[in-house]
Design a protein around this motif. Structure first.
Motif: not given
Lengths: 183, 183
Positions: B54, A47, B91-92, B95-96, A44, A50-51
């Motif tokens: 991904e 992420v 992260v992959c 993110r989901r 988390d 990354e954002r």
């Protein structure tokens, strides 16, 4: 050229955007630090980083991204998070085809202060002077990100001048090959 | 449940998908290794890894992702790339909103072979037996990714059983609070 410098870290990830060219005054565009709580899971936190980087690339559209090169011999307790954050930073830029350069902490310190072993305060003071700021950017991660961007412009400038000189010297020599064959 | 195991690495990143539940035979869904050339830049290699992971998440829709936990004390020459690849993998999935678990190499070895210091051949042999394969998955990164997925199902199963037992014991006790107040 506009450069986004990124000082990667899981707890604090510094981002600094600088506009300029070699031999001309550089200008601060924006500076920020992405903070993530240690209460969150590492995925988390990554992420969130990354954002944050994505949003900044979208907003500032840098011509290049300069990331601090992380070494395995660095502080063991934080090096894995730093490596992961640096990987995210590189992917954010590479996905968009933005050129990426890695600069070591010594290269950055030497570029902005003339001393590869300068301390945080010295780097912060030089960043403040080079960008003609009213106050030193805080925290140190913000100043470090700006120092990375400054280093990239100055070093990239040197490389661009060398490439240009090589190109000129190639043009000066007559081309060899089919086009130059006298018939 | 379907688990995607990821053995992160810059040169070879193993991915193994396993279907199953605790106490029932597990089944291999697919296994693959993303390879990136050392002639490419690190950012480009990380983007290749991101795209490969991904694509696999899209294709196999795992319920959970299990990633090998990387330690700073690992081989210094490869640890930074491994850390960066593991960050990309996390992260992959994050993110989901796919749950992520990290398992150490010893946990994986102990789970599949009963010995936390088992060698690569032993892990490969046990993965082959557990998934009833005709041949050992090659290279070792492929077998390691499958071992991660197997570990996750077995360990996750234990945790799920404990959570279920806790939930049942909570239901058995009369609820305290406004709804339980006698008027």
């Amino acid at each position: 050229m506009r450069v986004l410098g990124i000082d990667p870290g899981l707890t604090r990830c510094g981002m600094g955007v600088v506009d300029g060219d070699v031999g001309r005054p550089l200008g601060l565009v924006d500076v920020n630090v992405i903070r993530t709580s240690s209460h969150l899971s590492v995925p988390d936190r990554l992420v969130t980083i990354e954002r944050g980087i994505e949003a900044w690339i979208e907003e500032h559209r840098p011509d290049a991204v300069a990331v601090e090169r992380v070494f395995a011999r660095s502080d063991v307790s934080t090096v894995m998070g730093t490596a992961q954050a640096s990987g995210i930073a590189m992917v954010c830029a590479a996905r968009r085809g933005i050129p990426i350069a890695l600069h070591t902490p010594s290269e950055v310190k030497a570029a902005v202060s003339g001393n590869g072993r300068a301390d945080k305060a010295q780097v912060g003071a030089m960043v403040t002077r080079i960008l003609r700021l009213d106050a030193m950017p805080k925290p140190a991660d913000a100043a470090d990100a700006l120092a990375l961007a400054i280093t990239h412009i100055w070093r990239g400038g040197a490389k661009a001048r060398i490439d240009a000189a090589v190109a000129v010297s190639r043009q000066a020599r007559p081309a060899v090959g089919p086009a130059g064959v006298r018939r």
